[in-house]
Structure formats: structure tokens, C-alpha cells
Design a protein around this motif. Structure first.
Motif, mmCIF file in Angstrom:
data_model
loop_
_atom_site.group_PDB
_atom_site.id
_atom_site.type_symbol
_atom_site.label_atom_id
_atom_site.label_comp_id
_atom_site.label_asym_id
_atom_site.label_seq_id
_atom_site.Cartn_x
_atom_site.Cartn_y
_atom_site.Cartn_z
ATOM 1 N N LEU A 77 6.522 6.614 -10.846
ATOM 2 C CA LEU A 77 7.415 6.597 -9.685
ATOM 3 C C LEU A 77 6.672 6.933 -8.399
ATOM 4 O O LEU A 77 6.907 6.314 -7.359
ATOM 5 N N GLU A 78 5.768 7.894 -8.465
ATOM 6 C CA GLU A 78 4.986 8.242 -7.277
ATOM 7 C C GLU A 78 4.136 7.067 -6.823
ATOM 8 O O GLU A 78 4.027 6.798 -5.626
ATOM 9 N N ASP A 79 3.537 6.342 -7.769
ATOM 10 C CA ASP A 79 2.740 5.165 -7.425
ATOM 11 C C ASP A 79 3.600 4.086 -6.780
ATOM 12 O O ASP A 79 3.207 3.464 -5.788
ATOM 13 N N LYS A 80 4.777 3.869 -7.322
ATOM 14 C CA LYS A 80 5.674 2.855 -6.758
ATOM 15 C C LYS A 80 6.135 3.240 -5.358
ATOM 16 O O LYS A 80 6.239 2.389 -4.476
ATOM 17 N N ILE A 81 6.399 4.525 -5.140
ATOM 18 C CA ILE A 81 6.805 4.991 -3.808
ATOM 19 C C ILE A 81 5.662 4.775 -2.819
ATOM 20 O O ILE A 81 5.879 4.346 -1.686
ATOM 21 N N ALA A 82 4.449 5.071 -3.248
ATOM 22 C CA ALA A 82 3.291 4.851 -2.366
ATOM 23 C C ALA A 82 3.131 3.367 -2.033
ATOM 24 O O ALA A 82 2.842 3.009 -0.883
ATOM 25 N N GLN A 83 3.348 2.498 -3.015
ATOM 26 C CA GLN A 83 3.272 1.059 -2.767
ATOM 27 C C GLN A 83 4.348 0.623 -1.775
ATOM 28 O O GLN A 83 4.082 -0.175 -0.866
ATOM 29 N N LEU A 84 5.560 1.151 -1.954
ATOM 30 C CA LEU A 84 6.640 0.809 -1.028
ATOM 31 C C LEU A 84 6.334 1.280 0.388
ATOM 32 O O LEU A 84 6.568 0.554 1.363
ATOM 33 N N ASN A 85 5.810 2.485 0.516
ATOM 34 C CA ASN A 85 5.464 2.994 1.843
ATOM 35 C C ASN A 85 4.372 2.141 2.492
ATOM 36 O O ASN A 85 4.436 1.849 3.693
ATOM 37 N N ALA A 86 3.386 1.729 1.708
ATOM 38 C CA ALA A 86 2.332 0.871 2.256
ATOM 39 C C ALA A 86 2.902 -0.478 2.689
ATOM 40 O O ALA A 86 2.545 -1.001 3.748
ATOM 41 N N THR A 87 3.795 -1.024 1.908
ATOM 42 C CA THR A 87 4.423 -2.305 2.260
ATOM 43 C C THR A 87 5.260 -2.168 3.520
ATOM 44 O O THR A 87 5.226 -3.045 4.397
ATOM 45 N N ILE A 88 5.982 -1.077 3.642
ATOM 46 C CA ILE A 88 6.792 -0.838 4.846
ATOM 47 C C ILE A 88 5.889 -0.747 6.070
ATOM 48 O O ILE A 88 6.181 -1.314 7.122
ATOM 49 N N ASP A 89 4.765 -0.036 5.938
ATOM 50 C CA ASP A 89 3.820 0.064 7.064
ATOM 51 C C ASP A 89 3.260 -1.299 7.443
ATOM 52 O O ASP A 89 3.134 -1.617 8.631
ATOM 53 N N ASP A 90 2.933 -2.116 6.429
ATOM 54 C CA ASP A 90 2.418 -3.461 6.710
ATOM 55 C C ASP A 90 3.455 -4.305 7.453
ATOM 56 O O ASP A 90 3.128 -5.003 8.417
ATOM 57 N N VAL A 91 4.693 -4.221 7.020
ATOM 58 C CA VAL A 91 5.751 -5.003 7.675
ATOM 59 C C VAL A 91 5.956 -4.516 9.106
ATOM 60 O O VAL A 91 6.127 -5.319 10.026
ATOM 61 N N ARG A 92 5.907 -3.210 9.309
ATOM 62 C CA ARG A 92 6.040 -2.676 10.672
ATOM 63 C C ARG A 92 4.921 -3.189 11.566
ATOM 64 O O ARG A 92 5.141 -3.553 12.722
ATOM 65 N N ASN A 93 3.698 -3.206 11.031
ATOM 66 C CA ASN A 93 2.560 -3.716 11.802
ATOM 67 C C ASN A 93 2.732 -5.194 12.114
ATOM 68 O O ASN A 93 2.446 -5.633 13.229
ATOM 69 N N GLN A 94 3.185 -5.968 11.140
ATOM 70 C CA GLN A 94 3.391 -7.394 11.367
ATOM 71 C C GLN A 94 4.488 -7.630 12.401
ATOM 72 O O GLN A 94 4.353 -8.479 13.272
ATOM 73 N N LEU A 95 5.561 -6.870 12.307
ATOM 74 C CA LEU A 95 6.634 -7.013 13.286
ATOM 75 C C LEU A 95 6.176 -6.550 14.664
ATOM 76 O O LEU A 95 6.603 -7.090 15.676
#
Length: 116
Positions: A77-95
Motif C-alpha cells: 500500500l505504501e508503494d502504491k501511495i508513492a506511485q499515486l503521489n508521483a503520478t499526481i505530481d507529473d500531472v500537475r507539472n504537465q498541466l
């Protein structure tokens, strides 16, 4: 009018038959489970000292394996949360790159409000 009467009687007949089938099925499952528990209890009472030791060993093994499973699940679960946070950061950067003007105006508004 006759269709409504037929529907009501069919509905109640279905409810009664469904209840009976469910009750019989439930009773069969419970009796099977009770038989299995009774067999285990007789094994433990026949060899009370050995049975208690074996039960304790099984319980200790089960708790140790459950602890390992919980730890593995927590790490997953911790790994999945870290992946989600990284994806959210990437989307924020793209936006931010797409809407670059809105972020720069927001940044200038922040600097104006901080100066005041």
C-alpha cells in the motif's frame, strides 16, 4: 386487474419458496461446519496435552504468518501511495506547462499580496 392479482400471488409464492430453499441450504451449511468443529474438538480432548500443544503451535504459526501478510500488505500500500503521489505530481507539472499563463499570474498575485 387480473394481471395484478397474478403478480401478487406469484410474488408471494416466490418469496415463500425462496425462503424455504434458503433455510434448507443454510441449515445444511451450518450442520456441516458444526460437524467439522466437533471432529476437531474430539481430537483435542482425546489427546488433551498433545492437542493443546498442537493447537498452540498452529495458533503461533498462524499469527506469525498473519503478521508477515500484514507487513507485506502495508508495504504494498505504501508503494502504491508513492506511485499515486508521483503520478499526481507529473500531472500537475504537465498541466502547469499547458496552462503556464495561469500559474504565472497566480504567482504574481501571490507576490503582490505578500508585498502589501
Amino acid at each position: 386487474m387480473s394481471q395484478q392479482d397474478g403478480f401478487a400471488s406469484g410474488f408471494f409464492l416466490g418469496a415463500v419458496v425462496g425462503s424455504l430453499v434458503g433455510g434448507v441450504l443454510g441449515a445444511a451449511i451450518v450442520s456441516r461446519r458444526d460437524a467439522m468443529l466437533t471432529e476437531e474438538e474430539t481430537e483435542v480432548t482425546d489427546n488433551s496435552v498433545e492437542g493443546k500443544k498442537a493447537a498452540r503451535r498452529r495458533q503461533m504459526k498462524a499469527s506469525a504468518s498473519e503478521g508477515m501478510e500484514m507487513e507485506t500488505a502495508r508495504r504494498s500500500l505504501e508503494d502504491k501511495i508513492a506511485q499515486l503521489n508521483a503520478t499526481i505530481d507529473d500531472v500537475r507539472n504537465q498541466l502547469g506547462n499547458v496552462n503556464g499563463s495561469s500559474q504565472s499570474s497566480a504567482g504574481s498575485e501571490r507576490s503582490l499580496s505578500q508585498d502589501s
